[in-house]
Design an enzyme around this catalytic site. Structure first.
Site: not given
Ligand code: CP
Ligand code: NVA
Length: 309
Positions: A108, A135, A138, A227, A267, A295
């Site tokens: 990530r 993502h 997700q 989101d 999400c 997930r």
């Molecule tokens: N939805 C998601 O990716 O959650 P986290 O940021 O907690 O991993």
């Molecule tokens: N758009 C959000 C998604 C988190 C799972 C971010 O990137 O923070």
């Protein structure tokens, strides 16, 4: 390489429709197995995974680590201060070292280029656990959740309300492969990446609409999706965005406009009272927790796929 044989899982549209649907089928199968209490299916036995996080996480970290371990493997968490990607060490060096220890790398990151570099320099599969651009894990979990609740993804109308961000890009890239109706309702200036929208429109698989009118957008929706307005890395813009995004909150009135069949998805993490009301998150039509659960199951199937099972 053929679409079904790619080493990495970086973007949904790197794969063809058959492969994506096969992964989703396998997710449902392995989910049923794990939910039955079965603990003897251990395809990842003797395998290890590095998980690089340059941003915070709950779902991604816990679902990857738990899923990999339930299927027999061992996962190693590398937080923002551990390897300090790009600061303590160059991404291309990290990739070439980790792939000598591990069978799979999950990451990530902020810049999308970082995940591309990891994949370029790693000889083992790299799985994208979110970048500033997309993502994919997700949205695979979201697709699985829609299939479970509606019976199919093809032909459904998914209406995303909010910022044209990484989540939207993955919805768009899924729409380049599987036919459904995707609408993104966002404030002016917060539209998704133009090139991505153009590419997906040109693929000619799905109906794509980008609009600034959430009330009209949600009509006839099967899913209304939300989101955060300020993603990780944008938190200092949160106050400004709260002003600009007024009118884009998913509240009970908007869900009413969507109609009685509409599910609410998010999400997570959700900021109740900002992009969504507490009442919507807690409503019977909200499927955010089954969505979060998926997930793990979607990712298990993604890892099975890239590891050649
Ligand atoms: N939805 C998601 O990716 O959650 P986290 O940021 O907690 O991993
Ligand atoms: N758009 C959000 C998604 C988190 C799972 C971010 O990137 O923070």
């Amino acid at each position: 390489k053929a679409n079904s044989e790619l080493k990495d899982f970086l973007h949904i549209n790197d794969f063809d429709k058959d492969t994506i649907l096969k992964i989703l089928d396998q997710a449902a199968e392995v989910k049923a197995l794990l939910k039955s209490g079965e603990r003897t299916y251990l395809p990842f036995k003797g395998k290890t995974m590095s998980m690089i996080f340059t941003k915070p996480s709950m779902r991604t970290r816990v679902s990857f680590e738990t899923g990999f371990s339930l299927l027999g493997g061992h996962a190693i968490y590398l937080g923002p201060n551990d390897i300090q990607m790009g600061k303590r060490e160059e991404t291309r060096d990290i990739a070439r070292v980790l792939c000598r220890y591990n069978d799979i790398i999950m990451a990530r990151v902020f810049a999308h280029q970082d995940i591309l570099d990891l994949a370029k320099y790693s000889t083992v599969p790299v799985v994208n656990g979110l970048t500033d651009y997309n993502h994919p894990c997700q949205i695979m979990a979201d697709a699985l959740t829609i299939i479970e609740h509606i019976g199919h993804l093809e032909g459904t109308k998914v209406v995303y309300v909010g910022d044209g961000n990484n989540i939207v890009h993955s919805w768009l890239l899924l729409a380049a492969v599987v036919p459904f109706h995707f609408v993104c309702a966002c404030p002016k200036g917060f539209e998704p990446d133009k090139e991505t929208v153009e590419k997906v429109r040109q693929a000619g698989i799905s109906k794509i609409e980008i609009t600034n009118d959430p009330k009209e957008a949600v009509q006839g929706a099967d899913v209304v999706y939300s989101d955060v307005w300020a993603s990780m890395g944008q938190k200092e813009e949160a106050e400004h965005r709260r002003q600009v995004f007024k009118g884009f909150q998913v509240d009970e009135a908007l869900m009413k406009l969507a109609g009685p069949k509409a599910y609410f998805m998010h999400c997570l993490p959700a900021e109740r009272g900002t992009e969504v009301t507490d009442g919507v998150v807690e409503a019977p039509y909200s499927i955010v927790f089954p969505q979060a659960e998926n997930r793990m199951h979607a990712q298990n199937a993604i890892m099975l796929h890239v590891l050649g099972f």
